[in-house]
Design a protein around this motif. Structure first.
Motif, PDB file in Angstrom:
ATOM      1  N   HIS A   1      -9.152   9.787  -2.940  1.00 31.50           N
ATOM      2  CA  HIS A   1      -8.814   8.964  -1.776  1.00 31.50           C
ATOM      3  C   HIS A   1      -7.385   9.172  -1.294  1.00 31.50           C
ATOM      4  O   HIS A   1      -7.005   8.600  -0.256  1.00 31.50           O
ATOM      5  CB  HIS A   1      -9.030   7.495  -2.117  1.00 31.50           C
ATOM      6  N   MET A   2      -6.592   9.958  -1.993  1.00 24.14           N
ATOM      7  CA  MET A   2      -5.205  10.143  -1.572  1.00 24.14           C
ATOM      8  C   MET A   2      -5.090  10.898  -0.250  1.00 24.14           C
ATOM      9  O   MET A   2      -4.092  10.767   0.455  1.00 24.14           O
ATOM     10  CB  MET A   2      -4.414  10.858  -2.667  1.00 24.14           C
ATOM     11  N   GLN A   3      -6.098  11.667   0.099  1.00 24.29           N
ATOM     12  CA  GLN A   3      -6.058  12.360   1.377  1.00 24.29           C
ATOM     13  C   GLN A   3      -6.025  11.381   2.536  1.00 24.29           C
ATOM     14  O   GLN A   3      -5.466  11.680   3.592  1.00 24.29           O
ATOM     15  CB  GLN A   3      -7.268  13.296   1.497  1.00 24.29           C
ATOM     16  N   TYR A   4      -6.620  10.218   2.351  1.00 20.96           N
ATOM     17  CA  TYR A   4      -6.578   9.182   3.388  1.00 20.96           C
ATOM     18  C   TYR A   4      -5.129   8.823   3.724  1.00 20.96           C
ATOM     19  O   TYR A   4      -4.777   8.626   4.893  1.00 20.96           O
ATOM     20  CB  TYR A   4      -7.333   7.940   2.922  1.00 20.96           C
TER      21      TYR A   4
ATOM     22  N   SER B   1       0.862  -1.178   0.000  1.00 17.62           N
ATOM     23  CA  SER B   1       0.000   0.000   0.000  1.00 17.62           C
ATOM     24  C   SER B   1       0.897   1.225   0.000  1.00 17.62           C
ATOM     25  O   SER B   1       2.029   1.173   0.486  1.00 17.62           O
ATOM     26  CB  SER B   1      -0.931   0.013   1.227  1.00 17.62           C
ATOM     27  N   ALA B   2       0.430   2.322  -0.553  1.00 21.95           N
ATOM     28  CA  ALA B   2       1.245   3.531  -0.624  1.00 21.95           C
ATOM     29  C   ALA B   2       1.667   3.959   0.777  1.00 21.95           C
ATOM     30  O   ALA B   2       0.828   4.117   1.671  1.00 21.95           O
ATOM     31  CB  ALA B   2       0.470   4.653  -1.307  1.00 21.95           C
TER      32      ALA B   2
END
Length: 245
Positions: free
Chosen positions: A169-172, A117-118
């Motif tokens: 969703h990148m803010q997550y 995961s990132a």
């Protein structure tokens, strides 16, 4: 403890305690006599944390010296793995295309259970996948693998500095990595420190879970943090790694 942290811990516990239910659909083959017989021709894989770590360290040494063996890819291995799997380590790594665990550690089919995961961010799917590897497959080692020039961590640091929100969703990812940011540092030093701190934070969250902690206490499991350097292809521990490294 914040509500978000409590929620994450609840997700971990649910994933760990529910792993037995996953076994029926995910791992039934690996527990049958025929599966054990089918994998008998495979090489003997490490069964202790230190042995698993030594195997990873040896593989990374081959990788960075360009002496890769590309093991466990032969036709006989592929056939044997149809009956079941017995990987010896879980590697939680980043999605970065430059850091594929099987290549970095010079391992092959059936050797590693890789979860990516990132920024090594934990969510319910990641936690459940790790729990499956440890509780159902009996894997003795978890490596949380960060890396040099991690774009996810850098993006989180820059968003935090600018007070901006990333799209979709990148803010997550930013929200999960933010606790690892040291605001006493500046510039590149802040990003570099956050990469290591994020690995150690994720490692600590995993090691603190009761079901994993119980295995750690009896020596059946180790959870370590490590970092891959793009410049020289070396993996080194960011957390005490026992005698294997």
């Amino acid at each position: 403890m914040t509500a978000d942290a409590e929620r994450r811990r609840g997700l971990v516990r649910a994933a760990l305690t529910g792993a037995a239910g996953l076994a029926a659909g995910l791992a039934a083959g690996s527990h049958t006599p025929s599966a054990r017989a089918g994998t008998a021709i495979l090489k003997e894989r490490p069964t202790t944390p230190d042995a698993a770590l030594r195997e990873l360290a040896a593989g990374n040494r081959r990788w960075r010296l360009l002496h890769e063996r590309h093991p466990d890819e032969a036709r006989t291995v592929r056939r044997a793995l149809v009956g079941g799997q017995h990987p010896f380590a879980v590697v939680l790594g980043c999605v970065d295309s430059r850091v594929p665990p099987e290549l970095v550690f010079d391992q092959g089919l059936g050797d590693l259970l890789t979860v990516r995961s990132a920024g090594e961010v934990l969510d319910e799917a990641v936690l459940g996948s790790i729990a499956y590897g440890v509780l159902e497959l009996g894997i003795p080692l978890i490596v949380v693998l960060g890396h040099q020039s991690c774009g996810a961590v850098a993006a989180a640091v820059h968003a935090d500095e600018g007070g901006t929100r990333l799209p979709a969703h990148m803010q997550y990812l930013v929200d999960q990595i933010r606790p690892a940011i040291d605001h006493r540092l500046q510039g590149a030093a802040r990003v570099e420190a956050a990469i290591d701190a994020n690995v150690l934070r994720v490692r600590s969250l995993l090691a603190a879970e009761p079901e994993l902690a119980a295995r750690i206490a009896t020596g059946r499991l180790s959870v370590i943090g490590a970092r891959y350097e793009l410049t020289d292809q070396r993996v080194h521990p960011t957390h005490p790694a026992g005698s294997g490294w």
